[in-house]
Motif scaffolding. Sequence first.
Motif, PDB file in Angstrom:
ATOM      1  N   SER A 124      42.697   7.744  65.284  1.00  0.00           N
ATOM      2  CA  SER A 124      42.264   8.764  66.247  1.00  0.00           C
ATOM      3  C   SER A 124      42.063  10.130  65.607  1.00  0.00           C
ATOM      4  O   SER A 124      41.661  11.086  66.274  1.00  0.00           O
ATOM      5  CB  SER A 124      43.284   8.875  67.380  1.00  0.00           C
ATOM      6  OG  SER A 124      44.557   9.272  66.889  1.00  0.00           O
ATOM      7  N   ASP A 125      42.318  10.247  64.323  1.00  0.00           N
ATOM      8  CA  ASP A 125      42.298  11.541  63.646  1.00  0.00           C
ATOM      9  C   ASP A 125      40.937  12.233  63.706  1.00  0.00           C
ATOM     10  O   ASP A 125      40.856  13.416  64.044  1.00  0.00           O
ATOM     11  CB  ASP A 125      42.741  11.375  62.192  1.00  0.00           C
ATOM     12  CG  ASP A 125      43.154  12.683  61.570  1.00  0.00           C
ATOM     13  OD1 ASP A 125      44.208  13.212  61.961  1.00  0.00           O
ATOM     14  OD2 ASP A 125      42.402  13.178  60.707  1.00  0.00           O
ATOM     15  N   ALA A 126      39.870  11.529  63.380  1.00  0.00           N
ATOM     16  CA  ALA A 126      38.546  12.165  63.336  1.00  0.00           C
ATOM     17  C   ALA A 126      38.095  12.685  64.694  1.00  0.00           C
ATOM     18  O   ALA A 126      37.700  13.858  64.805  1.00  0.00           O
ATOM     19  CB  ALA A 126      37.513  11.207  62.744  1.00  0.00           C
ATOM     20  N   PRO A 127      38.149  11.879  65.774  1.00  0.00           N
ATOM     21  CA  PRO A 127      37.717  12.430  67.063  1.00  0.00           C
ATOM     22  C   PRO A 127      38.604  13.572  67.549  1.00  0.00           C
ATOM     23  O   PRO A 127      38.114  14.530  68.161  1.00  0.00           O
ATOM     24  CB  PRO A 127      37.755  11.241  68.020  1.00  0.00           C
ATOM     25  CG  PRO A 127      38.512  10.170  67.353  1.00  0.00           C
ATOM     26  CD  PRO A 127      38.450  10.445  65.881  1.00  0.00           C
ATOM     27  N   ARG A 146      37.699  16.737  65.517  1.00  0.00           N
ATOM     28  CA  ARG A 146      36.423  17.316  65.974  1.00  0.00           C
ATOM     29  C   ARG A 146      36.612  18.147  67.238  1.00  0.00           C
ATOM     30  O   ARG A 146      36.008  19.201  67.393  1.00  0.00           O
ATOM     31  CB  ARG A 146      35.405  16.204  66.251  1.00  0.00           C
ATOM     32  CG  ARG A 146      34.667  15.725  65.032  1.00  0.00           C
ATOM     33  CD  ARG A 146      33.445  14.873  65.374  1.00  0.00           C
ATOM     34  NE  ARG A 146      33.753  13.719  66.191  1.00  0.00           N
ATOM     35  CZ  ARG A 146      34.117  12.524  65.724  1.00  0.00           C
ATOM     36  NH1 ARG A 146      34.220  12.341  64.422  1.00  0.00           N
ATOM     37  NH2 ARG A 146      34.357  11.529  66.541  1.00  0.00           N
ATOM     38  N   ARG A 147      37.446  17.691  68.136  1.00  0.00           N
ATOM     39  CA  ARG A 147      37.605  18.370  69.418  1.00  0.00           C
ATOM     40  C   ARG A 147      38.694  19.448  69.404  1.00  0.00           C
ATOM     41  O   ARG A 147      38.542  20.505  69.993  1.00  0.00           O
ATOM     42  CB  ARG A 147      37.913  17.329  70.498  1.00  0.00           C
ATOM     43  CG  ARG A 147      38.181  17.900  71.862  1.00  0.00           C
ATOM     44  CD  ARG A 147      37.131  18.883  72.289  1.00  0.00           C
ATOM     45  NE  ARG A 147      36.070  18.233  72.993  1.00  0.00           N
ATOM     46  CZ  ARG A 147      34.988  18.844  73.368  1.00  0.00           C
ATOM     47  NH1 ARG A 147      34.806  20.110  73.104  1.00  0.00           N
ATOM     48  NH2 ARG A 147      34.051  18.210  74.005  1.00  0.00           N
ATOM     49  N   VAL A 187      37.541   8.436  74.217  1.00  0.00           N
ATOM     50  CA  VAL A 187      37.124   8.278  72.819  1.00  0.00           C
ATOM     51  C   VAL A 187      38.313   7.878  71.948  1.00  0.00           C
ATOM     52  O   VAL A 187      38.202   6.999  71.082  1.00  0.00           O
ATOM     53  CB  VAL A 187      36.458   9.568  72.294  1.00  0.00           C
ATOM     54  CG1 VAL A 187      36.254   9.531  70.790  1.00  0.00           C
ATOM     55  CG2 VAL A 187      35.141   9.799  73.009  1.00  0.00           C
ATOM     56  N   VAL A 188      39.462   8.496  72.169  1.00  0.00           N
ATOM     57  CA  VAL A 188      40.650   8.193  71.365  1.00  0.00           C
ATOM     58  C   VAL A 188      41.111   6.759  71.626  1.00  0.00           C
ATOM     59  O   VAL A 188      41.407   6.013  70.686  1.00  0.00           O
ATOM     60  CB  VAL A 188      41.772   9.215  71.630  1.00  0.00           C
ATOM     61  CG1 VAL A 188      43.097   8.741  71.045  1.00  0.00           C
ATOM     62  CG2 VAL A 188      41.384  10.573  71.050  1.00  0.00           C
ATOM     63  N   ASP A 237      43.387  21.293  62.100  1.00  0.00           N
ATOM     64  CA  ASP A 237      44.844  21.399  61.934  1.00  0.00           C
ATOM     65  C   ASP A 237      45.611  21.123  63.220  1.00  0.00           C
ATOM     66  O   ASP A 237      46.700  21.673  63.427  1.00  0.00           O
ATOM     67  CB  ASP A 237      45.212  22.789  61.400  1.00  0.00           C
ATOM     68  CG  ASP A 237      44.690  23.018  59.996  1.00  0.00           C
ATOM     69  OD1 ASP A 237      44.611  22.043  59.233  1.00  0.00           O
ATOM     70  OD2 ASP A 237      44.351  24.172  59.666  1.00  0.00           O
ATOM     71  N   TYR A 238      45.083  20.289  64.096  1.00  0.00           N
ATOM     72  CA  TYR A 238      45.758  20.036  65.370  1.00  0.00           C
ATOM     73  C   TYR A 238      47.129  19.377  65.130  1.00  0.00           C
ATOM     74  O   TYR A 238      47.271  18.511  64.273  1.00  0.00           O
ATOM     75  CB  TYR A 238      44.897  19.156  66.286  1.00  0.00           C
ATOM     76  CG  TYR A 238      44.797  17.719  65.873  1.00  0.00           C
ATOM     77  CD1 TYR A 238      45.686  16.768  66.382  1.00  0.00           C
ATOM     78  CD2 TYR A 238      43.833  17.283  64.974  1.00  0.00           C
ATOM     79  CE1 TYR A 238      45.608  15.445  65.995  1.00  0.00           C
ATOM     80  CE2 TYR A 238      43.751  15.964  64.584  1.00  0.00           C
ATOM     81  CZ  TYR A 238      44.641  15.051  65.096  1.00  0.00           C
ATOM     82  OH  TYR A 238      44.564  13.738  64.719  1.00  0.00           O
ATOM     83  N   PRO A 239      48.151  19.804  65.870  1.00  0.00           N
ATOM     84  CA  PRO A 239      49.465  19.158  65.745  1.00  0.00           C
ATOM     85  C   PRO A 239      49.509  17.898  66.608  1.00  0.00           C
ATOM     86  O   PRO A 239      48.975  17.862  67.712  1.00  0.00           O
ATOM     87  CB  PRO A 239      50.443  20.216  66.259  1.00  0.00           C
ATOM     88  CG  PRO A 239      49.635  21.058  67.189  1.00  0.00           C
ATOM     89  CD  PRO A 239      48.208  21.010  66.691  1.00  0.00           C
TER      90      PRO A 239
END
Length: 138
Positions: free
Chosen positions: A53-56, A59-60, A107-108, A64-66
């Motif tokens: 799920s890292d790429a979607p 992108r959103r 998406v995730v 650096d999202y936690p």
Amino acid sequence: MTKLWVERTGTRRYTGHSSRGAQVLVGSEDVDGVFTPGELLKIALAACSGMSSDAPLARRLGEDYPAAIQVCGPADREQERYPLLEETLELDLSGLDEAEKQRLLTVVHRAVEQVCTVGRTLQSGTEVRFEIADRGRP
């Protein structure tokens, strides 16, 4: 292809190795400082879901999202298996409106269902072949 193996280091204690230089300590639940094999299975599932799920999410939510993924599931000791593993992906989605949030969740979920090899393997089952090789005298 990465070579993987474990070596016995004591009673119910092993060190897992990869040919890329990684190591992990494995042992029974009563040994401090080690993961049990079941814990490693759960961690592998959570890490696979996170990586899938890292790429979607990046992108959103930004690069650096936690995120944290909790994973649990008690063992059925009569059958010696985990009948249910539950994962919870913890994110801050407060910057999204409801429609954006729902799209991202869709998406995730799709990414994890399609790309997480560990989850797909656990859900479908897999054939495991075990053999013993005598490394003693020829």
